[in-house]
Design a protein around this motif. Structure first.
Motif, PDB file in Angstrom:
ATOM      1  N   SER A  98       0.757  -1.215  -0.048  1.00  0.00           N
ATOM      2  CA  SER A  98       0.055  -0.073   0.228  1.00  0.00           C
ATOM      3  C   SER A  98       0.982   1.169  -0.077  1.00  0.00           C
ATOM      4  O   SER A  98       1.650   1.409   0.866  1.00  0.00           O
ATOM      5  CB  SER A  98      -0.923   0.060   1.218  1.00  0.00           C
ATOM      6  OG  SER A  98      -1.867  -1.128   1.066  1.00  0.00           O
ATOM      7  N   TYR A  99       0.748   1.964  -1.063  1.00  0.00           N
ATOM      8  CA  TYR A  99       1.540   3.186  -1.034  1.00  0.00           C
ATOM      9  C   TYR A  99       0.761   4.530  -1.219  1.00  0.00           C
ATOM     10  O   TYR A  99      -0.178   4.650  -2.135  1.00  0.00           O
ATOM     11  CB  TYR A  99       2.278   3.101  -2.364  1.00  0.00           C
ATOM     12  CG  TYR A  99       3.405   4.220  -2.685  1.00  0.00           C
ATOM     13  CD1 TYR A  99       4.577   4.388  -2.114  1.00  0.00           C
ATOM     14  CD2 TYR A  99       2.826   5.403  -3.305  1.00  0.00           C
ATOM     15  CE1 TYR A  99       5.357   5.268  -2.397  1.00  0.00           C
ATOM     16  CE2 TYR A  99       3.576   6.351  -3.676  1.00  0.00           C
ATOM     17  CZ  TYR A  99       4.967   6.461  -2.883  1.00  0.00           C
ATOM     18  OH  TYR A  99       5.677   7.558  -3.487  1.00  0.00           O
ATOM     19  N   TRP A 100       0.888   5.558  -0.506  1.00  0.00           N
ATOM     20  CA  TRP A 100       0.008   6.834  -0.378  1.00  0.00           C
ATOM     21  C   TRP A 100       0.706   7.897   0.061  1.00  0.00           C
ATOM     22  O   TRP A 100       1.702   7.778   0.615  1.00  0.00           O
ATOM     23  CB  TRP A 100      -1.306   6.390   0.477  1.00  0.00           C
ATOM     24  CG  TRP A 100      -0.857   6.324   1.701  1.00  0.00           C
ATOM     25  CD1 TRP A 100      -1.275   7.501   2.707  1.00  0.00           C
ATOM     26  CD2 TRP A 100      -0.627   5.418   2.613  1.00  0.00           C
ATOM     27  NE1 TRP A 100      -0.956   7.182   3.892  1.00  0.00           N
ATOM     28  CE2 TRP A 100      -0.377   5.606   4.006  1.00  0.00           C
ATOM     29  CE3 TRP A 100      -0.110   3.966   2.454  1.00  0.00           C
ATOM     30  CZ2 TRP A 100      -0.074   4.724   4.918  1.00  0.00           C
ATOM     31  CZ3 TRP A 100       0.328   2.997   3.184  1.00  0.00           C
ATOM     32  CH2 TRP A 100       0.271   3.574   4.639  1.00  0.00           C
ATOM     33  N   LYS A 101       0.238   8.905  -0.093  1.00  0.00           N
ATOM     34  CA  LYS A 101       0.817  10.168   0.652  1.00  0.00           C
ATOM     35  C   LYS A 101      -0.291  10.637   1.561  1.00  0.00           C
ATOM     36  O   LYS A 101      -1.555  10.961   1.363  1.00  0.00           O
ATOM     37  CB  LYS A 101       0.966  11.318  -0.591  1.00  0.00           C
ATOM     38  CG  LYS A 101       1.958  11.120  -1.533  1.00  0.00           C
ATOM     39  CD  LYS A 101       2.337  12.110  -2.622  1.00  0.00           C
ATOM     40  CE  LYS A 101       3.448  11.684  -3.516  1.00  0.00           C
ATOM     41  NZ  LYS A 101       3.652  12.622  -4.439  1.00  0.00           N
ATOM     42  N   ASP A 102       0.192  11.079   2.580  1.00  0.00           N
ATOM     43  CA  ASP A 102      -0.769  11.325   3.736  1.00  0.00           C
ATOM     44  C   ASP A 102      -1.149  12.728   3.619  1.00  0.00           C
ATOM     45  O   ASP A 102      -0.948  13.417   2.605  1.00  0.00           O
ATOM     46  CB  ASP A 102      -0.041  11.126   5.248  1.00  0.00           C
ATOM     47  CG  ASP A 102       1.232  11.930   5.307  1.00  0.00           C
ATOM     48  OD1 ASP A 102       1.361  12.951   4.949  1.00  0.00           O
ATOM     49  OD2 ASP A 102       2.006  11.634   6.511  1.00  0.00           O
ATOM     50  N   GLU A 103      -1.802  13.447   4.717  1.00  0.00           N
ATOM     51  CA  GLU A 103      -2.479  14.816   4.497  1.00  0.00           C
ATOM     52  C   GLU A 103      -1.255  15.732   4.357  1.00  0.00           C
ATOM     53  O   GLU A 103      -1.292  17.010   3.974  1.00  0.00           O
ATOM     54  CB  GLU A 103      -3.327  15.065   5.784  1.00  0.00           C
ATOM     55  CG  GLU A 103      -2.566  14.912   7.073  1.00  0.00           C
ATOM     56  CD  GLU A 103      -2.288  13.470   7.777  1.00  0.00           C
ATOM     57  OE1 GLU A 103      -1.678  13.379   8.624  1.00  0.00           O
ATOM     58  OE2 GLU A 103      -3.027  12.895   7.036  1.00  0.00           O
ATOM     59  N   ASP A 104      -0.176  15.318   4.815  1.00  0.00           N
ATOM     60  CA  ASP A 104       1.105  16.270   4.369  1.00  0.00           C
ATOM     61  C   ASP A 104       1.682  16.289   3.353  1.00  0.00           C
ATOM     62  O   ASP A 104       2.908  16.799   2.983  1.00  0.00           O
ATOM     63  CB  ASP A 104       2.083  16.218   5.924  1.00  0.00           C
ATOM     64  CG  ASP A 104       1.322  16.835   6.975  1.00  0.00           C
ATOM     65  OD1 ASP A 104       0.578  17.775   6.768  1.00  0.00           O
ATOM     66  OD2 ASP A 104       1.764  16.476   8.073  1.00  0.00           O
ATOM     67  N   GLN A 105       1.238  15.355   2.532  1.00  0.00           N
ATOM     68  CA  GLN A 105       1.946  14.813   1.118  1.00  0.00           C
ATOM     69  C   GLN A 105       3.210  14.217   1.132  1.00  0.00           C
ATOM     70  O   GLN A 105       4.149  14.088   0.558  1.00  0.00           O
ATOM     71  CB  GLN A 105       2.254  16.112   0.512  1.00  0.00           C
ATOM     72  CG  GLN A 105       0.967  16.742  -0.253  1.00  0.00           C
ATOM     73  CD  GLN A 105       0.019  15.789  -0.964  1.00  0.00           C
ATOM     74  OE1 GLN A 105       0.310  15.330  -2.030  1.00  0.00           O
ATOM     75  NE2 GLN A 105      -1.105  15.520  -0.433  1.00  0.00           N
ATOM     76  N   GLN A 106       3.305  13.549   2.388  1.00  0.00           N
ATOM     77  CA  GLN A 106       4.634  12.580   2.748  1.00  0.00           C
ATOM     78  C   GLN A 106       4.144  11.123   2.311  1.00  0.00           C
ATOM     79  O   GLN A 106       3.017  10.701   2.561  1.00  0.00           O
ATOM     80  CB  GLN A 106       4.787  12.446   4.311  1.00  0.00           C
ATOM     81  CG  GLN A 106       5.341  13.799   5.020  1.00  0.00           C
ATOM     82  CD  GLN A 106       6.746  14.292   4.311  1.00  0.00           C
ATOM     83  OE1 GLN A 106       7.538  13.612   4.492  1.00  0.00           O
ATOM     84  NE2 GLN A 106       6.873  15.669   3.874  1.00  0.00           N
ATOM     85  N   GLU A 107       5.248  10.611   1.654  1.00  0.00           N
ATOM     86  CA  GLU A 107       5.108   9.235   1.115  1.00  0.00           C
ATOM     87  C   GLU A 107       5.107   8.390   2.295  1.00  0.00           C
ATOM     88  O   GLU A 107       5.974   8.477   3.186  1.00  0.00           O
ATOM     89  CB  GLU A 107       6.123   9.016  -0.021  1.00  0.00           C
ATOM     90  CG  GLU A 107       6.172   9.814  -1.188  1.00  0.00           C
ATOM     91  CD  GLU A 107       7.280   9.814  -1.979  1.00  0.00           C
ATOM     92  OE1 GLU A 107       8.515   9.640  -1.293  1.00  0.00           O
ATOM     93  OE2 GLU A 107       7.286   9.735  -3.298  1.00  0.00           O
ATOM     94  N   ARG A 108       3.978   7.364   2.210  1.00  0.00           N
ATOM     95  CA  ARG A 108       4.091   6.153   3.137  1.00  0.00           C
ATOM     96  C   ARG A 108       3.734   4.890   2.395  1.00  0.00           C
ATOM     97  O   ARG A 108       3.143   4.997   1.286  1.00  0.00           O
ATOM     98  CB  ARG A 108       2.891   6.441   4.210  1.00  0.00           C
ATOM     99  CG  ARG A 108       2.718   7.597   4.817  1.00  0.00           C
ATOM    100  CD  ARG A 108       3.774   7.338   6.083  1.00  0.00           C
ATOM    101  NE  ARG A 108       3.774   8.734   6.807  1.00  0.00           N
ATOM    102  CZ  ARG A 108       4.960   9.527   7.094  1.00  0.00           C
ATOM    103  NH1 ARG A 108       5.878   8.965   6.584  1.00  0.00           N
ATOM    104  NH2 ARG A 108       4.846  10.544   7.826  1.00  0.00           N
ATOM    105  N   VAL A 109       4.538   3.949   3.008  1.00  0.00           N
ATOM    106  CA  VAL A 109       4.453   2.388   2.305  1.00  0.00           C
ATOM    107  C   VAL A 109       4.099   1.534   3.444  1.00  0.00           C
ATOM    108  O   VAL A 109       4.756   1.633   4.626  1.00  0.00           O
ATOM    109  CB  VAL A 109       5.523   2.387   1.344  1.00  0.00           C
ATOM    110  CG1 VAL A 109       6.946   2.201   2.288  1.00  0.00           C
ATOM    111  CG2 VAL A 109       5.284   1.087   0.665  1.00  0.00           C
TER     112      VAL A 109
END
Length: 123
Positions: A98-109
């Motif tokens: 799962s790859y996404w950008k959080d509310e602060d546009q930080q990448e998360r995986v």
């Protein structure tokens, strides 16, 4: 919302690989669609010795599947897996990312290798 992406890792990549969705790029299979937030389910099998395999995310983060240098589930050059997973050759395995950008546009995986959580909200 995460867009689902599904693929079977095929090497060498056939020239008729799912037209419009996946495109061969050398020995790699890449998505022809752009996604910022997605879930990738991949079934793969690493065959032979001396093969290095991984999945490149967003053009710069590689999840290691099999390598002589890093453990399976590592984010290459960045983070080891949360727990050691033995590299298994010549057997089908699964990978869920799962790859996404959080509310602060930080990448998360978040990465699951088989039934083991190997990366959790990293990057």
């Amino acid at each position: 919302m995460l867009a689902p992406l599904f693929a079977a890792l095929l090497l060498p990549v056939p020239q008729d690989a799912a037209p419009g969705r996946w495109q061969p790029e050398g020995a790699d299979l890449t998505s022809a669609l752009g996604h910022e937030n997605y879930h990738l389910h991949l079934e793969f099998k690493v065959e032979g010795e001396g093969v290095s395999a991984g999945v490149l995310l967003d053009g710069h983060w590689e999840v290691t599947l099999d390598s002589g240098e890093e453990s399976p589930g590592a984010i290459a050059g960045y983070a080891p897996p949360l727990l050691e997973v033995e590299a298994v050759r010549d057997r089908w395995q699964s990978l869920d990312v799962s790859y996404w950008k959080d509310e602060d546009q930080q990448e998360r995986v978040t990465v699951w290798l088989g039934d083991r959580l190997v990366q959790d909200r990293l990057l």
